[in-house]
Each structure stands twice: as C-alpha cells, then as structure tokens.
Design a protein around this motif. Sequence first.
Motif, PDB file in Angstrom:
ATOM      1  N   UNK A 254       0.942  -1.123  -0.044  1.00 57.30           N
ATOM      2  CA  UNK A 254       0.119   0.101   0.149  1.00 57.30           C
ATOM      3  C   UNK A 254       0.860   1.308   0.008  1.00 57.30           C
ATOM      4  N   UNK A 255       1.847   1.315   1.049  1.00 59.66           N
ATOM      5  CA  UNK A 255       2.842   2.598   0.923  1.00 59.66           C
ATOM      6  C   UNK A 255       3.502   2.644  -0.259  1.00 59.66           C
ATOM      7  N   UNK A 256       4.108   1.559  -0.664  1.00 57.43           N
ATOM      8  CA  UNK A 256       4.821   1.535  -2.039  1.00 57.43           C
ATOM      9  C   UNK A 256       4.067   2.096  -3.351  1.00 57.43           C
ATOM     10  N   UNK A 257       2.688   1.795  -3.428  1.00 51.43           N
ATOM     11  CA  UNK A 257       1.712   2.243  -4.403  1.00 51.43           C
ATOM     12  C   UNK A 257       1.638   3.788  -4.154  1.00 51.43           C
ATOM     13  N   UNK A 258       1.303   4.312  -3.064  1.00 50.55           N
ATOM     14  CA  UNK A 258       1.140   5.588  -2.511  1.00 50.55           C
ATOM     15  C   UNK A 258       2.426   6.342  -3.192  1.00 50.55           C
ATOM     16  N   UNK A 259       3.560   6.029  -2.758  1.00 51.18           N
ATOM     17  CA  UNK A 259       4.933   6.757  -3.106  1.00 51.18           C
ATOM     18  C   UNK A 259       5.106   6.575  -4.813  1.00 51.18           C
ATOM     19  N   UNK A 260       4.589   5.503  -5.313  1.00 52.44           N
ATOM     20  CA  UNK A 260       4.912   5.468  -6.634  1.00 52.44           C
ATOM     21  C   UNK A 260       3.855   6.542  -7.360  1.00 52.44           C
ATOM     22  N   UNK A 261       2.590   6.667  -6.894  1.00 50.91           N
ATOM     23  CA  UNK A 261       1.681   7.765  -7.413  1.00 50.91           C
ATOM     24  C   UNK A 261       2.349   9.170  -7.085  1.00 50.91           C
ATOM     25  N   UNK A 262       2.910   9.282  -5.769  1.00 51.72           N
ATOM     26  CA  UNK A 262       3.353  10.727  -5.561  1.00 51.72           C
ATOM     27  C   UNK A 262       4.575  11.082  -6.570  1.00 51.72           C
ATOM     28  N   UNK A 263       5.388   9.907  -6.783  1.00 51.09           N
ATOM     29  CA  UNK A 263       6.611  10.449  -7.721  1.00 51.09           C
ATOM     30  C   UNK A 263       6.390  10.102  -9.080  1.00 51.09           C
ATOM     31  N   UNK A 264       5.337   9.660  -9.471  1.00 51.68           N
ATOM     32  CA  UNK A 264       4.820   9.092 -10.802  1.00 51.68           C
ATOM     33  C   UNK A 264       6.043   8.362 -11.277  1.00 51.68           C
ATOM     34  N   UNK A 265       6.170   7.185 -10.610  1.00 52.60           N
ATOM     35  CA  UNK A 265       7.662   6.389 -10.726  1.00 52.60           C
ATOM     36  C   UNK A 265       7.495   5.446 -11.771  1.00 52.60           C
ATOM     37  N   UNK A 266       7.400   6.084 -13.020  1.00 57.75           N
ATOM     38  CA  UNK A 266       7.417   5.104 -14.135  1.00 57.75           C
ATOM     39  C   UNK A 266       8.857   4.471 -14.438  1.00 57.75           C
ATOM     40  N   UNK A 267       9.971   5.072 -13.889  1.00 55.65           N
ATOM     41  CA  UNK A 267      11.129   4.385 -13.916  1.00 55.65           C
ATOM     42  C   UNK A 267      11.287   3.317 -12.726  1.00 55.65           C
ATOM     43  N   UNK A 268      10.222   3.153 -12.041  1.00 54.10           N
ATOM     44  CA  UNK A 268      10.437   1.924 -11.053  1.00 54.10           C
ATOM     45  C   UNK A 268      10.280   2.332  -9.612  1.00 54.10           C
ATOM     46  N   UNK A 269       9.632   1.276  -8.865  1.00 60.24           N
ATOM     47  CA  UNK A 269       9.770   1.711  -7.441  1.00 60.24           C
ATOM     48  C   UNK A 269      10.874   0.426  -6.738  1.00 60.24           C
ATOM     49  N   UNK A 270      11.655   0.894  -5.852  1.00 55.47           N
ATOM     50  CA  UNK A 270      12.766  -0.024  -5.545  1.00 55.47           C
ATOM     51  C   UNK A 270      12.513  -0.417  -4.144  1.00 55.47           C
ATOM     52  N   UNK A 271      12.706  -1.434  -3.830  1.00 57.17           N
ATOM     53  CA  UNK A 271      12.343  -1.988  -2.292  1.00 57.17           C
ATOM     54  C   UNK A 271      14.043  -2.387  -1.964  1.00 57.17           C
ATOM     55  N   UNK A 272      14.531  -1.732  -0.720  1.00 57.05           N
ATOM     56  CA  UNK A 272      15.887  -2.093  -0.529  1.00 57.05           C
ATOM     57  C   UNK A 272      15.982  -2.578   1.030  1.00 57.05           C
ATOM     58  N   UNK A 273      17.101  -2.850   1.561  1.00 55.19           N
ATOM     59  CA  UNK A 273      17.452  -3.245   2.724  1.00 55.19           C
ATOM     60  C   UNK A 273      17.461  -4.598   2.896  1.00 55.19           C
ATOM     61  N   UNK A 274      17.860  -5.402   4.157  1.00 52.53           N
ATOM     62  CA  UNK A 274      17.950  -6.606   4.519  1.00 52.53           C
ATOM     63  C   UNK A 274      16.682  -7.417   4.812  1.00 52.53           C
ATOM     64  N   UNK A 307       8.275  -2.917  -9.868  1.00 53.35           N
ATOM     65  CA  UNK A 307       8.746  -3.013  -8.783  1.00 53.35           C
ATOM     66  C   UNK A 307      10.122  -3.796  -8.557  1.00 53.35           C
ATOM     67  N   UNK A 308      11.241  -3.287  -8.036  1.00 49.40           N
ATOM     68  CA  UNK A 308      12.224  -4.192  -7.791  1.00 49.40           C
ATOM     69  C   UNK A 308      12.629  -4.221  -6.473  1.00 49.40           C
ATOM     70  N   UNK A 309      13.314  -5.397  -6.183  1.00 50.53           N
ATOM     71  CA  UNK A 309      13.971  -5.658  -4.941  1.00 50.53           C
ATOM     72  C   UNK A 309      15.386  -5.368  -5.129  1.00 50.53           C
ATOM     73  N   UNK A 310      16.173  -4.704  -4.544  1.00 55.26           N
ATOM     74  CA  UNK A 310      17.571  -4.459  -4.509  1.00 55.26           C
ATOM     75  C   UNK A 310      18.403  -5.375  -3.746  1.00 55.26           C
ATOM     76  N   UNK A 311      19.070  -6.394  -4.603  1.00 54.18           N
ATOM     77  CA  UNK A 311      19.598  -7.671  -3.858  1.00 54.18           C
ATOM     78  C   UNK A 311      21.129  -7.149  -3.448  1.00 54.18           C
ATOM     79  N   UNK A 312      21.756  -6.166  -4.079  1.00 55.46           N
ATOM     80  CA  UNK A 312      23.235  -6.089  -3.757  1.00 55.46           C
ATOM     81  C   UNK A 312      23.318  -5.682  -2.164  1.00 55.46           C
ATOM     82  N   UNK A 313      24.219  -6.407  -1.509  1.00 55.03           N
ATOM     83  CA  UNK A 313      24.368  -6.112  -0.031  1.00 55.03           C
ATOM     84  C   UNK A 313      24.849  -4.713   0.239  1.00 55.03           C
ATOM     85  N   UNK A 314      25.528  -4.039  -0.706  1.00 53.95           N
ATOM     86  CA  UNK A 314      26.041  -2.775  -0.192  1.00 53.95           C
ATOM     87  C   UNK A 314      25.659  -1.674  -1.156  1.00 53.95           C
ATOM     88  N   UNK A 315      24.152  -1.662  -1.484  1.00 53.43           N
ATOM     89  CA  UNK A 315      23.660  -0.932  -2.278  1.00 53.43           C
ATOM     90  C   UNK A 315      23.974   0.708  -2.145  1.00 53.43           C
TER      91      UNK A 315
END
Length: 341
Positions: A254-274, A307-315
């Motif tokens: 839900x929150x990611x969708x809200x933020x995607x609308x706020x930024x009009x994130x046509x380049x993607x929404x990225x989830x990061x962290x462990x 939507x992407x999950x960033x899998x790099x441990x040192x992003x």
Amino acid sequence: MPYSSDSDRVLDFPILIGDIGGTNARFAIVVDSYAEPKEFPVVQTADYATLDEAIQSAILDQTHLLPRSAVLAVAGPVDGDEIDLTNCDWVVRPRQMMETMGFGDVVVLNDFEAQALAVVALGEEHLEKIGGGEAETAGSRVVLGPGTGLGVAGLVHGHRTWIPVPGEGGHVDLGPRTARDHEIFPHLEAIKGRISAEQILCGRGLVNLYRAIAAADSREARFSTPAEITSAALDHSDNLAVEALDLFVTYLGRLAGDLGLIFMSRGGVFLTGGIAQKIVPALKNGTFRTAFEDKAPHSQLLAAMPVYVITHPMAALTGLAAYARTPARFGVETAGRRWKA
C-alpha cells in the motif's frame, strides 16, 4: 545554493564513503575514478561510542590509504554542524572530523539519498523484479526500505542529471482499511497517538504487528525478534507469524503504491534493505502487487509500474561511489551539507 561549477563539485581522492544506519555502518575507500571501492568489514554501531572512533579503529587503522575527502550517508535529516542519527546515539560532527582525520572535504547526505543514487548505478543482476511493465529509462523513481527504521527517497531526472530527493517519508501516517485491520490497529504501539508507517514497516514494526495480532486474537506471542517471526512465517511453522508477514507485505505494498503515485515512478519503485531481501518469496506471492495496484481510479497506472527488490548487499555504497567518482552526473544539493577546509 549548490556549487556553481563542475570543478567546485569535484572531491579529492582517495575518498572515504560510508553508509551509517541505526544498527550497521558500512565503509569503503574510493581510490580513483576507475578502481572498484575497497570495502571494509561491516561495523556494528553498538561496538563504538562515536562515529569518529569507529572510522579511526575499523577503517583508518586497517589501511595505508589516507582519505582526503569523505562522503557519508546517515540515517536522519542533515541539519547543521552536529547531525543526530534517528536510531543510533552517534552524532556526526564534520568539522571535528576534518580536524582530527585530515579530511579536506566532508559531504553528508541522507542514507536513503544514497540508496536513490544506487538505483542508477546498479546492474540488472542486482535487481529482482516484482511484477509490472518495463521501466522508462529517464522515468522518476522512488526507493523505500524497511530496516532498523523505514527510509524513503525519490530520484527524478532533468537536464541530463539525476536529482535525489531526500525526505522522512517513513514517518507518514498508515491507517486501517479492512475489517481485519480495524481489529488489529487498536493494539499497535503508537507514538503520541499516531501510527506512522515506520511503526509497522521495519524490524521492530514487524514485532509490533505480530504482538498486535496476538492481542487482537487473545493468543500467545511466542516470538520476540523480527528474525524469528520471518523464519516462522516463511516456513509456515506458526500461523500468527504467517499472518504478520502477510500483513507486513500488504501494508508495504500500500505504501509503495502511494509513493509510486506521488513520484509518478515510471522508472520503477525499488525496495531495499536486508528485510526486503530476506522476504522476496513473500513479496512475489501476489499479495504485495495486489496491495500496490489497489489504487482506484489509478490501478492501471500502478499495474504498469515495475517494482524491484535491490539485492546488492552494499547498495548505498555503490550509490555513494558513483557520486564520489562523478559528482556532476548527479544534482545533489550540497548547500549546508558540505564542509571544506
């Protein structure tokens, strides 16, 4: 105002880069524009009384390299010469660091600003796609990550420059929608009467949610750590943990969708962290995408948004290294956040 010319933005090598969170701090040294950063073992913030002590003992005392500049990303708003971290007792004092460690330049950014910079520096091998269409090359992007806290930052493109947009989006309100939500939310631990996204969407937030579900159902909460709850949910050994993780993923969607609308994130929404990296199976089972796209009247727009999950441990270090090498590529605001000898 930011520095007015490319030469003003250039940093002298070697450059110490650091991603400083509430629990862990990660450091590397960028020797020049072409070499891969020299990384150091992850530092536990609880093991050192101050940031300066950690840098001296864990980094500078372990190498013959003498950094001439530093670019640090910290978990908290950057304001003034003494910068408090949100979830850690360390205080960043750039002027003091310059005096004691010999840096000629210190730049301090928000930690999720560094995560936003990483989005354009990482290759496809470090991204796990969670549905949606193709990303627009120059489309706006947003990064969010549940960890010790909940970080959020945007990234917009203009005049051939990527401009990170730092903020404290993890502290927006998060409210109930379904009947089940209304049963659970009264039992969530609040801060001065309000439930922010970070009260649910971080490590301690998952525990908060798990306990609230137990209280709503008058059941025993067997687990007390995020790792225990996540493990029990993923192996389906505890129904309470399964529901907690399912709702965690729903609220994150839900929150990611809200933020995607706020930024009009046509380049993607990225989830990061462990946490995001550990729960990829739960993120890919359809629950996240359903919540992400449930934004009438703009569900079609969200359905196309990748939507992407960033899998790099040192992003974050990857983002900081990209900025340190070529500051002119990024429209990073340095006014009030850069100290020069």
